[in-house]
Design a protein around this motif. Structure first.
Motif, PDB file in Angstrom:
ATOM      1  N   VAL A   1       0.840  -1.196   0.000  1.00  0.00           N
ATOM      2  CA  VAL A   1       0.000   0.000   0.000  1.00  0.00           C
ATOM      3  C   VAL A   1       0.873   1.243   0.000  1.00  0.00           C
ATOM      4  N   LEU A   2       1.926   1.228   0.800  1.00  0.00           N
ATOM      5  CA  LEU A   2       2.848   2.355   0.846  1.00  0.00           C
ATOM      6  C   LEU A   2       3.502   2.574  -0.511  1.00  0.00           C
ATOM      7  N   SER A   3       3.882   1.498  -1.160  1.00  0.00           N
ATOM      8  CA  SER A   3       4.484   1.602  -2.492  1.00  0.00           C
ATOM      9  C   SER A   3       3.503   2.195  -3.494  1.00  0.00           C
ATOM     10  N   LEU A   4       2.246   1.803  -3.412  1.00  0.00           N
ATOM     11  CA  LEU A   4       1.228   2.379  -4.306  1.00  0.00           C
ATOM     12  C   LEU A   4       1.049   3.870  -4.048  1.00  0.00           C
ATOM     13  N   TYR A   5       1.050   4.266  -2.768  1.00  0.00           N
ATOM     14  CA  TYR A   5       0.958   5.690  -2.440  1.00  0.00           C
ATOM     15  C   TYR A   5       2.140   6.454  -3.025  1.00  0.00           C
ATOM     16  N   GLN A   6       3.328   5.896  -2.886  1.00  0.00           N
ATOM     17  CA  GLN A   6       4.516   6.578  -3.386  1.00  0.00           C
ATOM     18  C   GLN A   6       4.474   6.721  -4.905  1.00  0.00           C
ATOM     19  N   VAL A   7       4.035   5.690  -5.596  1.00  0.00           N
ATOM     20  CA  VAL A   7       3.911   5.780  -7.056  1.00  0.00           C
ATOM     21  C   VAL A   7       2.869   6.832  -7.431  1.00  0.00           C
ATOM     22  N   PHE A   8       1.724   6.804  -6.758  1.00  0.00           N
ATOM     23  CA  PHE A   8       0.649   7.753  -7.045  1.00  0.00           C
ATOM     24  C   PHE A   8       1.109   9.194  -6.828  1.00  0.00           C
TER      25      PHE A   8
ATOM     26  N   LEU B   1       4.767  21.132  -0.261  1.00  0.00           N
ATOM     27  CA  LEU B   1       4.128  20.294   0.755  1.00  0.00           C
ATOM     28  C   LEU B   1       3.976  18.858   0.272  1.00  0.00           C
ATOM     29  N   LEU B   2       3.662  18.697  -0.993  1.00  0.00           N
ATOM     30  CA  LEU B   2       3.534  17.361  -1.572  1.00  0.00           C
ATOM     31  C   LEU B   2       4.874  16.629  -1.541  1.00  0.00           C
ATOM     32  N   PHE B   3       5.958  17.320  -1.921  1.00  0.00           N
ATOM     33  CA  PHE B   3       7.284  16.707  -1.859  1.00  0.00           C
ATOM     34  C   PHE B   3       7.669  16.389  -0.405  1.00  0.00           C
ATOM     35  N   GLY B   4       7.359  17.290   0.502  1.00  0.00           N
ATOM     36  CA  GLY B   4       7.644  17.046   1.916  1.00  0.00           C
ATOM     37  C   GLY B   4       6.875  15.849   2.451  1.00  0.00           C
ATOM     38  N   PHE B   5       5.632  15.711   2.041  1.00  0.00           N
ATOM     39  CA  PHE B   5       4.823  14.562   2.451  1.00  0.00           C
ATOM     40  C   PHE B   5       5.410  13.266   1.908  1.00  0.00           C
ATOM     41  N   GLN B   6       5.819  13.290   0.638  1.00  0.00           N
ATOM     42  CA  GLN B   6       6.447  12.105   0.054  1.00  0.00           C
ATOM     43  C   GLN B   6       7.718  11.744   0.822  1.00  0.00           C
ATOM     44  N   GLY B   7       8.514  12.744   1.147  1.00  0.00           N
ATOM     45  CA  GLY B   7       9.734  12.495   1.904  1.00  0.00           C
ATOM     46  C   GLY B   7       9.457  11.917   3.275  1.00  0.00           C
TER      47      GLY B   7
ATOM     48  N   LEU C   1      10.786   8.451   4.897  1.00  0.00           N
ATOM     49  CA  LEU C   1      11.521   8.421   6.153  1.00  0.00           C
ATOM     50  C   LEU C   1      10.839   7.545   7.204  1.00  0.00           C
ATOM     51  N   CYS C   2       9.529   7.558   7.241  1.00  0.00           N
ATOM     52  CA  CYS C   2       8.805   6.762   8.240  1.00  0.00           C
ATOM     53  C   CYS C   2       8.996   5.265   8.036  1.00  0.00           C
ATOM     54  N   PHE C   3       9.138   4.855   6.805  1.00  0.00           N
ATOM     55  CA  PHE C   3       9.224   3.429   6.514  1.00  0.00           C
ATOM     56  C   PHE C   3      10.577   3.038   5.929  1.00  0.00           C
ATOM     57  N   ALA C   4      11.601   3.837   6.210  1.00  0.00           N
ATOM     58  CA  ALA C   4      12.932   3.566   5.666  1.00  0.00           C
ATOM     59  C   ALA C   4      13.521   2.325   6.331  1.00  0.00           C
TER      60      ALA C   4
ATOM     61  N   CYS D   1      16.738   9.146   0.211  1.00  0.00           N
ATOM     62  CA  CYS D   1      15.671   9.580  -0.700  1.00  0.00           C
ATOM     63  C   CYS D   1      14.636  10.413   0.056  1.00  0.00           C
ATOM     64  N   GLY D   2      14.249   9.961   1.244  1.00  0.00           N
ATOM     65  CA  GLY D   2      13.291  10.707   2.059  1.00  0.00           C
ATOM     66  C   GLY D   2      13.819  12.067   2.459  1.00  0.00           C
ATOM     67  N   ALA D   3      15.069  12.101   2.891  1.00  0.00           N
ATOM     68  CA  ALA D   3      15.673  13.376   3.291  1.00  0.00           C
ATOM     69  C   ALA D   3      15.771  14.326   2.104  1.00  0.00           C
ATOM     70  N   TYR D   4      16.108  13.788   0.944  1.00  0.00           N
ATOM     71  CA  TYR D   4      16.194  14.615  -0.254  1.00  0.00           C
ATOM     72  C   TYR D   4      14.825  15.199  -0.608  1.00  0.00           C
ATOM     73  N   LEU D   5      13.781  14.388  -0.550  1.00  0.00           N
ATOM     74  CA  LEU D   5      12.443  14.894  -0.880  1.00  0.00           C
ATOM     75  C   LEU D   5      11.989  15.950   0.122  1.00  0.00           C
ATOM     76  N   VAL D   6      12.295  15.760   1.398  1.00  0.00           N
ATOM     77  CA  VAL D   6      11.962  16.786   2.400  1.00  0.00           C
ATOM     78  C   VAL D   6      12.728  18.071   2.094  1.00  0.00           C
TER      79      VAL D   6
END
Length: 91
Positions: free
Chosen positions: A4-11, A54-60, A64-67, A75-80
């Protein structure tokens, strides 16, 4: 949960990337054009620089939460970081 997390990230990646493409490229593909028009109507924040930040920060934060590896954390830190830069550029 990982699927589900992967689908969210793709979306969210497709959604964020859609606003970074040239408009004539998006209009050339009917599905993408319709999706972008729906986003402009329903999620107007995505068309503004702060909203995309905000969208990029949310993706990051999702990354980070599931790293589980250092590459996930980077990747999470870069997106944030990109989200913060988008927010700074708007002011």
């Amino acid at each position: 949960v990982p699927c589900v997390l992967s689908l969210y990230q793709v979306f969210f990646s497709i959604t964020a990337g859609l606003f970074e493409l040239r408009i004539d490229w998006v209009q050339a593909v009917a599905v993408l054009d319709a999706y972008q028009n729906a986003l402009l109507e329903k999620a107007k924040f995505a068309s503004e620089i702060v909203g995309r930040g905000l969208l990029f920060g949310f993706q990051g934060s999702l990354w980070l939460c599931f790293a589980s590896h250092s590459t996930d954390s980077m990747c999470g830190a870069y997106l944030v970081f990109v989200g913060i830069m988008f927010a700074c550029v708007s002011y």
